[in-house]
Design a protein around this motif. Sequence first.
Motif, PDB file in Angstrom:
ATOM      1  N   THR A  46     -10.913   2.371   1.039  1.00 20.84           N
ATOM      2  CA  THR A  46     -12.048   3.236   1.349  1.00 20.84           C
ATOM      3  C   THR A  46     -11.562   4.673   1.490  1.00 20.84           C
ATOM      4  O   THR A  46     -10.730   4.982   2.344  1.00 20.84           O
ATOM      5  CB  THR A  46     -12.741   2.792   2.644  1.00 20.84           C
ATOM      6  N   ALA A  47     -12.082   5.553   0.610  1.00 18.97           N
ATOM      7  CA  ALA A  47     -11.715   6.965   0.652  1.00 18.97           C
ATOM      8  C   ALA A  47     -12.409   7.658   1.818  1.00 18.97           C
ATOM      9  O   ALA A  47     -13.318   7.114   2.449  1.00 18.97           O
ATOM     10  CB  ALA A  47     -12.081   7.636  -0.666  1.00 18.97           C
ATOM     11  N   ARG A  48     -12.018   8.886   2.074  1.00 14.98           N
ATOM     12  CA  ARG A  48     -12.511   9.609   3.243  1.00 14.98           C
ATOM     13  C   ARG A  48     -14.014   9.858   3.207  1.00 14.98           C
ATOM     14  O   ARG A  48     -14.632  10.055   4.257  1.00 14.98           O
ATOM     15  CB  ARG A  48     -11.752  10.925   3.394  1.00 14.98           C
ATOM     16  N   ASP A  49     -14.634   9.840   2.015  1.00 12.10           N
ATOM     17  CA  ASP A  49     -16.084  10.027   1.943  1.00 12.10           C
ATOM     18  C   ASP A  49     -16.836   8.702   1.902  1.00 12.10           C
ATOM     19  O   ASP A  49     -18.047   8.677   1.703  1.00 12.10           O
ATOM     20  CB  ASP A  49     -16.462  10.880   0.733  1.00 12.10           C
ATOM     21  N   GLY A  50     -16.115   7.575   2.062  1.00  8.77           N
ATOM     22  CA  GLY A  50     -16.751   6.267   2.111  1.00  8.77           C
ATOM     23  C   GLY A  50     -16.750   5.512   0.806  1.00  8.77           C
ATOM     24  O   GLY A  50     -17.080   4.308   0.789  1.00  8.77           O
ATOM     25  N   GLU A  51     -16.390   6.152  -0.314  1.00  7.08           N
ATOM     26  CA  GLU A  51     -16.358   5.439  -1.600  1.00  7.08           C
ATOM     27  C   GLU A  51     -15.174   4.481  -1.628  1.00  7.08           C
ATOM     28  O   GLU A  51     -14.101   4.769  -1.098  1.00  7.08           O
ATOM     29  CB  GLU A  51     -16.246   6.438  -2.745  1.00  7.08           C
ATOM     30  N   ARG A  52     -15.372   3.308  -2.240  1.00  8.54           N
ATOM     31  CA  ARG A  52     -14.327   2.300  -2.337  1.00  8.54           C
ATOM     32  C   ARG A  52     -13.577   2.470  -3.656  1.00  8.54           C
ATOM     33  O   ARG A  52     -14.181   2.444  -4.727  1.00  8.54           O
ATOM     34  CB  ARG A  52     -14.916   0.894  -2.218  1.00  8.54           C
ATOM     35  N   ILE A  53     -12.256   2.652  -3.562  1.00  3.17           N
ATOM     36  CA  ILE A  53     -11.420   2.984  -4.706  1.00  3.17           C
ATOM     37  C   ILE A  53     -10.594   1.762  -5.103  1.00  3.17           C
ATOM     38  O   ILE A  53      -9.832   1.232  -4.291  1.00  3.17           O
ATOM     39  CB  ILE A  53     -10.468   4.149  -4.365  1.00  3.17           C
ATOM     40  N   PRO A  54     -10.718   1.280  -6.351  1.00  2.00           N
ATOM     41  CA  PRO A  54      -9.858   0.169  -6.779  1.00  2.00           C
ATOM     42  C   PRO A  54      -8.425   0.633  -6.972  1.00  2.00           C
ATOM     43  O   PRO A  54      -8.167   1.717  -7.500  1.00  2.00           O
ATOM     44  CB  PRO A  54     -10.487  -0.278  -8.107  1.00  2.00           C
ATOM     45  N   VAL A  55      -7.484  -0.192  -6.518  1.00  2.00           N
ATOM     46  CA  VAL A  55      -6.064   0.114  -6.654  1.00  2.00           C
ATOM     47  C   VAL A  55      -5.362  -1.125  -7.202  1.00  2.00           C
ATOM     48  O   VAL A  55      -5.502  -2.221  -6.656  1.00  2.00           O
ATOM     49  CB  VAL A  55      -5.432   0.502  -5.294  1.00  2.00           C
ATOM     50  N   SER A  56      -4.638  -0.951  -8.293  1.00  2.00           N
ATOM     51  CA  SER A  56      -3.870  -2.051  -8.874  1.00  2.00           C
ATOM     52  C   SER A  56      -2.452  -2.018  -8.324  1.00  2.00           C
ATOM     53  O   SER A  56      -1.826  -0.955  -8.261  1.00  2.00           O
ATOM     54  CB  SER A  56      -3.825  -1.938 -10.397  1.00  2.00           C
ATOM     55  N   LEU A  57      -1.950  -3.203  -7.942  1.00  2.00           N
ATOM     56  CA  LEU A  57      -0.608  -3.329  -7.381  1.00  2.00           C
ATOM     57  C   LEU A  57       0.198  -4.347  -8.185  1.00  2.00           C
ATOM     58  O   LEU A  57      -0.342  -5.373  -8.597  1.00  2.00           O
ATOM     59  CB  LEU A  57      -0.670  -3.772  -5.919  1.00  2.00           C
ATOM     60  N   VAL A  58       1.462  -4.058  -8.372  1.00  2.00           N
ATOM     61  CA  VAL A  58       2.358  -4.954  -9.105  1.00  2.00           C
ATOM     62  C   VAL A  58       3.681  -5.008  -8.353  1.00  2.00           C
ATOM     63  O   VAL A  58       4.194  -3.969  -7.911  1.00  2.00           O
ATOM     64  CB  VAL A  58       2.606  -4.463 -10.545  1.00  2.00           C
ATOM     65  N   TRP A  59       4.224  -6.196  -8.207  1.00  2.00           N
ATOM     66  CA  TRP A  59       5.521  -6.353  -7.550  1.00  2.00           C
ATOM     67  C   TRP A  59       6.160  -7.660  -7.986  1.00  2.00           C
ATOM     68  O   TRP A  59       5.501  -8.511  -8.595  1.00  2.00           O
ATOM     69  CB  TRP A  59       5.371  -6.286  -6.028  1.00  2.00           C
ATOM     70  N   ARG A  60       7.432  -7.805  -7.704  1.00  2.00           N
ATOM     71  CA  ARG A  60       8.144  -9.031  -8.052  1.00  2.00           C
ATOM     72  C   ARG A  60       7.923 -10.067  -6.963  1.00  2.00           C
ATOM     73  O   ARG A  60       8.025  -9.767  -5.764  1.00  2.00           O
ATOM     74  CB  ARG A  60       9.640  -8.771  -8.232  1.00  2.00           C
ATOM     75  N   ARG A  61       7.633 -11.282  -7.384  1.00  2.00           N
ATOM     76  CA  ARG A  61       7.420 -12.360  -6.419  1.00  2.00           C
ATOM     77  C   ARG A  61       8.681 -12.592  -5.595  1.00  2.00           C
ATOM     78  O   ARG A  61       9.792 -12.505  -6.094  1.00  2.00           O
ATOM     79  CB  ARG A  61       7.032 -13.651  -7.147  1.00  2.00           C
ATOM     80  N   GLY A  62       8.447 -12.891  -4.332  1.00  2.00           N
ATOM     81  CA  GLY A  62       9.564 -13.140  -3.436  1.00  2.00           C
ATOM     82  C   GLY A  62      10.066 -11.905  -2.729  1.00  2.00           C
ATOM     83  O   GLY A  62      10.828 -12.005  -1.760  1.00  2.00           O
ATOM     84  N   VAL A  63       9.656 -10.706  -3.202  1.00  2.00           N
ATOM     85  CA  VAL A  63      10.046  -9.472  -2.522  1.00  2.00           C
ATOM     86  C   VAL A  63       9.148  -9.288  -1.305  1.00  2.00           C
ATOM     87  O   VAL A  63       7.925  -9.370  -1.409  1.00  2.00           O
ATOM     88  CB  VAL A  63       9.929  -8.261  -3.463  1.00  2.00           C
ATOM     89  N   ALA A  64       9.727  -9.057  -0.160  1.00  2.00           N
ATOM     90  CA  ALA A  64       8.946  -8.873   1.057  1.00  2.00           C
ATOM     91  C   ALA A  64       8.114  -7.608   0.964  1.00  2.00           C
ATOM     92  O   ALA A  64       8.627  -6.522   0.702  1.00  2.00           O
ATOM     93  CB  ALA A  64       9.867  -8.798   2.271  1.00  2.00           C
TER      94      ALA A  64
END
Length: 827
Positions: free
Chosen positions: A566-584
């Motif tokens: 949620t951005a500061r004006d209330g709009e919901r921003i999609p964010v894509s995340l990628v990481w290696r499995r098993g990484v904390a």
Amino acid sequence: MTEEKMGAIPAEDGAERMTPPAAKRVPYERTFHGDTFTDPYEWLRDKDDPEVRDYVAAQNAYCERRTAALAPLRDTLLNELKSRIQQTDMSVPTRMDGYWYFTRTREGAQYAVQCRLPIRGEDDWTPPDVDPMGEPGSMPGEQVVFDTNREAEGHDFFQVGGMDLSRDGRWMLYGVDTHGDERYDFRIRDLETGEELPDVLEGIAGACITPDARWVFYAVLDEAWRPCAVRRHRVGTPVADDVEVFREDDERFWLGVGLSFDERNVVIGTGSKTTTEVLMLPIDTPEGEFRAIIPREPDIEYDVSFARFEGAAPDGGDIPLAVVYHNAFNPNFEIDVIDMRTHEPPYRLGEGVRVAQGSPYGCERGDRVEAGASTLPIGTAYRNPCNPAILQGSCGLGIEGIALHRHYVALSYRADGLPHLAVMTKRDAAEDFLAGRPWRFRELLPPALEGDWDAAAGSTASVPAVDSSVPVPAVDSTDSDLCSTGCFTKSGDALPGVTRRLYTIVAGGNPTYDAPRMRYTFSSYTRPGELHEIDPATGEDLLLKRARVLGDFDPRDYMERRVWVTARDGERIPVSLVWRRGVALDRLPMFVTGYGAYEISSDPGFSVSRLSMLDRGVLYAVPHIRGGGEMGRAWYEQGRRLAKRHTFEDFVDAAAALQDAGLADARRTVAVGGSAGGLLMGAVANLAPERFAGIEADVPFVDALTSILDPSLPLTVTEWDEWGDPLHDPEVYRAMKAYTPYENAPESPDDPRVAHFPKILITTSMNDTRVLVVEPLKWMARLQAAGVDVIAKIEVEAGHGGTTGRYRQWEELSFENAWCLRTMGVA
């Protein structure tokens, strides 16, 4: 240059301290709307000035010294990259007219080689079996059409600006740029003899040749590098005798010329950021006059193509169709199909049968579609009785195009922040059209990967938490905000959001109207691209090629997820995340990248070089910020002109949310963006320097206000539709001056932001015509004078896209990634 007193910068790995080259200060006053800005570095604009050249050389030498210690890591990354790429390879052959065309790449060669094989008969729609390891021209009947390696010999920069072939395959029109300034020299080659005609079209924007190879239509540039007019050239006659057939006098408009999909017309497309027009000329009357299919209307965008419903008329004949894509009534576009038996062109927007319509919610002109639509949230589910069933209830629905072939129809659209593709048979489309009912499209979903963690598309099941002491709630795409605590497992794979790979899926490689099957491609952030061919009538799906990643790569070892911030004006921003499995997932180093301009979407895609970062425990993040097109036209409108600040705030808020949630560490976060994304980088560095350890800005548009105030510069007038017109509008001037990076950057070591300012890596090119090199040079000079740690890698022979040749590009990428990893504290 004159020396200024500047603080020395410690080199990497504790090497000797170094002082950056100092730019002299020559005060230059710029006054508009009662405001005066004193610019001490405007003298850097003249790139041919020997003093500027000396300054560039000194900065490049400084960059080399500063980054010398990165050489081992850079070499390691380059070797990892090359070890994962199948360097000798070929593309899947594509049929065009009487040949199958394909490209070959050879290990050690910078460029691809274009080849072809003759078809085996008119009904030959099965690609030939070609040895991918063979030498170009080694197959019986194989012909080398264009060996870019040979053509590029003697040039440090070499870019092909288009290839066009006559219908019989004998004549090839091609253009090349050997400087990086996007001015192409076009020539005509006889592929039977290898000889070239004396006809040379120099320094143009683009061209096409008629199927009979008798005529060339081409676009020329004005002094501001704007494609402004189309000329007609008769092959074999002096270029001096060429005739201008169309001129676009409105400086906001760019134009291009080509052939229609069915090759029955020469097409001129002209448009600004908000208005378009299409003009056509029948191919059998090349010396006739172009006429508009639909006359232009202010702030209306449209495109038109032609097709047929074969055998669908009552007498068994064909129904000729005009397919119009436009936003005259709906800002997220609609598609109308016109029965051309009713009357000849010109047509009017809105006539015909409406096939699909986008969502008006949140759009500036949404109330014209539905009362109150403009004030509704962009993510409101949209339903419309004219739409196919697959579109009902979509959020952020934008219609992106339709393609009618002899045997099938393909629909491209955006929904829920991702691209989608639907298909149906041509026969069903004709039946639905004549019956006046919604068309029965079926969404095309990527085939599942055996044994993958990826759930079925649309599933809302979460991956079970590895650490059971931290519960993970079941969430779906409408309830997946990133919480500050408790919504993820620091030692597991689960985060809020749908557990599925994030795909880009598009129709591609379908240049022939008569092909019985449709080709499409897809890829995700962690799953390499695949090319498929599907029979819409039977559903049979054939894998033609999967991009091969060498070594022990397994896509199942990597996770990707879409969360919402949620951005500061209330709009919901999609964010894509990628990481290696098993990484904390616990305060990881983070590589965060964005663009947010021109309604261009940052869609999922695979990158081999990204694996080296993921394997070192880096979290890769893409905030899909406003100004792009991920959630349709409203997403773009809320991040342009006077609303441009949303773009920068969305990016900062997304990075901050990931850091505050404990996933990423601000002290090990590097942000990366290029061109308009480079403007983003400069803006967020000024807004929230404490959120980033480093910033990589590629060909950055950081002196935006100065450029947009000068209509004599390339692109300026056309850009007013994107940024606003600060030359004539004082409100736009004030808004741009409040965010443009150069004017808001620290200019003195006394600025309190300097203590927290991120390290900066700039990449730029001397011959860039889109973002002139003066912009990053001035920004760098100002920051260095303030004591900010800035280095720049400046290509002398390159353009906006950087250097050419795949090995050189891999070297540049490895250099940039090495700097990012070291700045993140990752070796």
